[in-house]
Design a protein around this motif. Structure first.
Motif, PDB file in Angstrom:
ATOM      1  N   GLN A 137       0.828  -1.202   0.000  1.00  0.00           N
ATOM      2  CA  GLN A 137       0.000   0.000   0.000  1.00  0.00           C
ATOM      3  C   GLN A 137       0.863   1.253   0.000  1.00  0.00           C
ATOM      4  OE1 GLN A 137      -2.379  -1.170   3.576  1.00  0.00           O
ATOM      5  NE2 GLN A 137      -4.133  -0.702   2.274  1.00  0.00           N
ATOM      6  N   GLY A 138       0.275   2.308  -0.509  1.00  0.00           N
ATOM      7  CA  GLY A 138       0.969   3.589  -0.562  1.00  0.00           C
ATOM      8  C   GLY A 138       0.424   4.513  -1.610  1.00  0.00           C
ATOM      9  N   GLY A 139      -0.210   3.920  -2.648  1.00  0.00           N
ATOM     10  CA  GLY A 139      -0.767   4.750  -3.701  1.00  0.00           C
ATOM     11  C   GLY A 139       0.322   5.479  -4.462  1.00  0.00           C
ATOM     12  N   HIS A 140      -0.001   6.709  -4.842  1.00  0.00           N
ATOM     13  CA  HIS A 140       0.912   7.510  -5.663  1.00  0.00           C
ATOM     14  C   HIS A 140       1.105   8.872  -5.013  1.00  0.00           C
ATOM     15  CE1 HIS A 140       2.949   8.416  -9.463  1.00  0.00           C
ATOM     16  NE2 HIS A 140       2.398   9.612  -9.411  1.00  0.00           N
ATOM     17  N   GLY A 141       2.288   9.442  -5.184  1.00  0.00           N
ATOM     18  CA  GLY A 141       2.521  10.800  -4.738  1.00  0.00           C
ATOM     19  C   GLY A 141       2.646  10.964  -3.241  1.00  0.00           C
ATOM     20  N   PHE A 142       3.219   9.981  -2.561  1.00  0.00           N
ATOM     21  CA  PHE A 142       3.317  10.051  -1.101  1.00  0.00           C
ATOM     22  C   PHE A 142       4.554  10.813  -0.629  1.00  0.00           C
ATOM     23  CE2 PHE A 142       4.448   5.827  -2.757  1.00  0.00           C
ATOM     24  CZ  PHE A 142       5.806   5.791  -2.505  1.00  0.00           C
ATOM     25  N   GLY A 143       5.541  11.005  -1.504  1.00  0.00           N
ATOM     26  CA  GLY A 143       6.722  11.744  -1.109  1.00  0.00           C
ATOM     27  C   GLY A 143       7.437  11.108   0.067  1.00  0.00           C
ATOM     28  N   LEU A 144       7.846  11.949   1.024  1.00  0.00           N
ATOM     29  CA  LEU A 144       8.535  11.460   2.215  1.00  0.00           C
ATOM     30  C   LEU A 144       7.700  11.661   3.473  1.00  0.00           C
ATOM     31  CD1 LEU A 144      10.869  12.468   0.121  1.00  0.00           C
ATOM     32  CD2 LEU A 144      12.353  12.220   2.087  1.00  0.00           C
ATOM     33  N   ARG A 145       6.436  12.023   3.317  1.00  0.00           N
ATOM     34  CA  ARG A 145       5.628  12.340   4.491  1.00  0.00           C
ATOM     35  C   ARG A 145       5.273  11.077   5.268  1.00  0.00           C
ATOM     36  NH1 ARG A 145       1.826  17.349   2.227  1.00  0.00           N
ATOM     37  NH2 ARG A 145       3.619  18.746   1.895  1.00  0.00           N
ATOM     38  N   PRO A 146       5.427  11.115   6.589  1.00  0.00           N
ATOM     39  CA  PRO A 146       5.177   9.915   7.398  1.00  0.00           C
ATOM     40  C   PRO A 146       3.694   9.571   7.469  1.00  0.00           C
ATOM     41  CG  PRO A 146       5.658  11.798   8.810  1.00  0.00           C
ATOM     42  CD  PRO A 146       5.907  12.249   7.402  1.00  0.00           C
ATOM     43  N   THR A 147       3.411   8.288   7.370  1.00  0.00           N
ATOM     44  CA  THR A 147       2.069   7.752   7.569  1.00  0.00           C
ATOM     45  C   THR A 147       2.207   6.476   8.387  1.00  0.00           C
ATOM     46  OG1 THR A 147       2.042   6.311   5.617  1.00  0.00           O
ATOM     47  CG2 THR A 147       1.417   8.624   5.280  1.00  0.00           C
ATOM     48  N   ASP A 148       1.095   5.764   8.580  1.00  0.00           N
ATOM     49  CA  ASP A 148       1.136   4.491   9.281  1.00  0.00           C
ATOM     50  C   ASP A 148       1.580   3.342   8.382  1.00  0.00           C
ATOM     51  OD1 ASP A 148       0.254   5.688  11.617  1.00  0.00           O
ATOM     52  OD2 ASP A 148      -1.873   5.345  11.162  1.00  0.00           O
ATOM     53  N   LEU A 149       1.811   3.618   7.096  1.00  0.00           N
ATOM     54  CA  LEU A 149       2.157   2.555   6.156  1.00  0.00           C
ATOM     55  C   LEU A 149       3.665   2.317   6.121  1.00  0.00           C
ATOM     56  CD1 LEU A 149      -0.174   3.553   3.174  1.00  0.00           C
ATOM     57  CD2 LEU A 149      -0.543   1.749   4.871  1.00  0.00           C
ATOM     58  N   PRO A 150       4.077   1.075   5.963  1.00  0.00           N
ATOM     59  CA  PRO A 150       5.516   0.768   5.908  1.00  0.00           C
ATOM     60  C   PRO A 150       6.272   1.512   4.815  1.00  0.00           C
ATOM     61  CG  PRO A 150       4.257  -1.241   6.257  1.00  0.00           C
ATOM     62  CD  PRO A 150       3.257  -0.151   5.971  1.00  0.00           C
ATOM     63  N   ILE A 151       5.574   1.873   3.740  1.00  0.00           N
ATOM     64  CA  ILE A 151       6.260   2.544   2.633  1.00  0.00           C
ATOM     65  C   ILE A 151       6.859   3.871   3.069  1.00  0.00           C
ATOM     66  CG2 ILE A 151       4.320   3.892   1.682  1.00  0.00           C
ATOM     67  CD1 ILE A 151       5.235   2.825  -1.106  1.00  0.00           C
ATOM     68  N   SER A 152       6.347   4.439   4.166  1.00  0.00           N
ATOM     69  CA  SER A 152       6.874   5.711   4.663  1.00  0.00           C
ATOM     70  C   SER A 152       8.334   5.615   5.089  1.00  0.00           C
ATOM     71  CB  SER A 152       6.045   6.202   5.853  1.00  0.00           C
ATOM     72  OG  SER A 152       4.717   6.486   5.483  1.00  0.00           O
ATOM     73  N   HIS A 153       8.819   4.394   5.280  1.00  0.00           N
ATOM     74  CA  HIS A 153      10.188   4.219   5.754  1.00  0.00           C
ATOM     75  C   HIS A 153      11.200   4.072   4.616  1.00  0.00           C
ATOM     76  CE1 HIS A 153       8.560   3.852   9.765  1.00  0.00           C
ATOM     77  NE2 HIS A 153       7.793   2.841   9.394  1.00  0.00           N
ATOM     78  N   TRP A 154      10.752   4.323   3.383  1.00  0.00           N
ATOM     79  CA  TRP A 154      11.678   4.131   2.274  1.00  0.00           C
ATOM     80  C   TRP A 154      12.922   5.031   2.345  1.00  0.00           C
ATOM     81  CZ3 TRP A 154      13.404   7.726  -1.140  1.00  0.00           C
ATOM     82  CH2 TRP A 154      12.642   8.874  -1.355  1.00  0.00           C
ATOM     83  N   PRO A 155      12.860   6.264   2.905  1.00  0.00           N
ATOM     84  CA  PRO A 155      14.100   7.051   2.972  1.00  0.00           C
ATOM     85  C   PRO A 155      15.204   6.370   3.772  1.00  0.00           C
ATOM     86  CG  PRO A 155      12.200   8.487   3.252  1.00  0.00           C
ATOM     87  CD  PRO A 155      11.689   7.072   3.325  1.00  0.00           C
ATOM     88  N   ALA A 156      14.852   5.639   4.837  1.00  0.00           N
ATOM     89  CA  ALA A 156      15.871   4.922   5.604  1.00  0.00           C
ATOM     90  C   ALA A 156      16.507   3.821   4.756  1.00  0.00           C
ATOM     91  CB  ALA A 156      15.259   4.333   6.875  1.00  0.00           C
ATOM     92  N   LEU A 157      15.691   3.149   3.951  1.00  0.00           N
ATOM     93  CA  LEU A 157      16.229   2.130   3.046  1.00  0.00           C
ATOM     94  C   LEU A 157      17.154   2.765   2.015  1.00  0.00           C
ATOM     95  CD1 LEU A 157      12.922   0.147   2.423  1.00  0.00           C
ATOM     96  CD2 LEU A 157      14.821  -0.542   3.909  1.00  0.00           C
ATOM     97  N   ALA A 158      16.765   3.953   1.523  1.00  0.00           N
ATOM     98  CA  ALA A 158      17.588   4.645   0.538  1.00  0.00           C
ATOM     99  C   ALA A 158      18.917   5.081   1.135  1.00  0.00           C
ATOM    100  CB  ALA A 158      16.830   5.850  -0.004  1.00  0.00           C
ATOM    101  N   GLU A 159      18.891   5.541   2.380  1.00  0.00           N
ATOM    102  CA  GLU A 159      20.136   5.952   3.029  1.00  0.00           C
ATOM    103  C   GLU A 159      21.088   4.770   3.178  1.00  0.00           C
ATOM    104  OE1 GLU A 159      21.790   8.018   7.170  1.00  0.00           O
ATOM    105  OE2 GLU A 159      19.621   7.737   6.871  1.00  0.00           O
TER     106      GLU A 159
END
Length: 277
Positions: free
Chosen positions: A237-259
């Motif tokens: 889940q995450g849809g489109h256009g979520f950017g880096l804004r935190p939500t309850d979804l795991p996809i919000s943690h992608w910046p840590a994976l990128a780092e």
């Protein structure tokens, strides 16, 4: 800094001043307002530098999305710069020409803007305290397509642009919920990976019904076939256009994976700040 201080290579098709086309219906994303910009006839870049003590010397050009019609300037621009600065990376936020009719290869103006932004950045590397060999491209949605086009065609020669000896090729790329990377179950012909594509990081949600997840899946397979180092993260889940804004979804943690990935490919590491004692 204007990309073309002496005027754009092509006559501008934009009518009217820059405006924010955001409406009440699409103003709020993850509880916060979105700032957008369109009618960009004077493309530019803005440099966001980390504190000198934490500067790693790495840098990234950031291309906001917006379907080549508008730019999501804070959600996929300034907020990305804030994150990059927090990990010691200089951010070069690119305001490329929009709206545009089509995109590369049918329309080359945005690719020209991306090339010019990279060349200006490498020219000013010493002044901006960055390593010219650790400059990447990060794009979101249409901006992800532009980043991929830049990585694939850094040597493209526009009809109205003098030839340059400054390399426009990114040293890494992050492709975030991309559009237009695939067609008819194959990678788009204009984006077929070459051996010179840089290491690539991809993120998308399976329920992205704007830029379907097949864009990332097919592009990743093409990178793998071309033996390009790539890392792919697909979330339910995450849809489109979520950017880096935190939500309850795991996809919000992608910046840590990128780092972590940036450390893996040695863009980030235990290096001394560039240009500082």
């Amino acid at each position: 800094m204007l990309l073309w201080p002496n005027g754009n290579p092509e006559p501008s098709k934009v009518i009217g001043p820059e405006i924010d086309p955001t409406t009440d219906a699409n103003r709020i994303v993850s509880g916060l307002p979105v700032v957008r910009v369109t009618n960009v006839s004077k493309p530019s870049l803005t440099v966001y530098s980390p504190p000198p003590a934490s500067n790693t010397g790495a840098a990234a050009l950031v291309f906001p999305g917006g379907a080549y019609i508008r730019l999501s300037y804070n959600l996929e621009g300034t907020e990305v710069c804030t994150w990059l600065n927090s990990i010691g990376v200089t951010c070069i936020l690119v305001k490329y020409r929009v709206p545009e009719q089509g995109h590369y290869p049918e329309n080359t103006e945005d690719l020209e803007d991306a090339q010019q932004a990279m060349r200006i950045t490498r020219t000013h590397a010493a002044q901006w305290h960055i390593d010219p060999n650790r400059i990447g491209a990060i794009g979101f949605s249409a901006g992800a397509h532009l980043a991929a086009a830049l990585s694939t065609h850094p040597d493209f020669q526009g009809k109205h642009i003098p030839a340059s000896t400054i390399d426009a090729r990114p040293n890494f790329q992050m492709i975030i919920y991309p559009g237009w990377l695939s067609t008819s179950g194959k990678v788009a012909p204009s984006l077929r990976p070459t051996p010179d594509i840089p290491p690539t990081f991809l993120v998308q949600a399976e329920d992205d019904y704007t830029a379907h997840v097949e864009n990332s899946l097919i592009y990743f397979q093409a990178l793998k076939d071309a033996r390009i180092p790539a890392e792919l993260h697909i979330f339910t889940q995450g849809g489109h256009g979520f950017g880096l804004r935190p939500t309850d979804l795991p996809i919000s943690h992608w910046p840590a994976l990128a780092e972590t990935w940036l450390h893996t490919i040695h863009i980030l590491g235990p290096t001394a700040p560039v240009g500082r004692p």
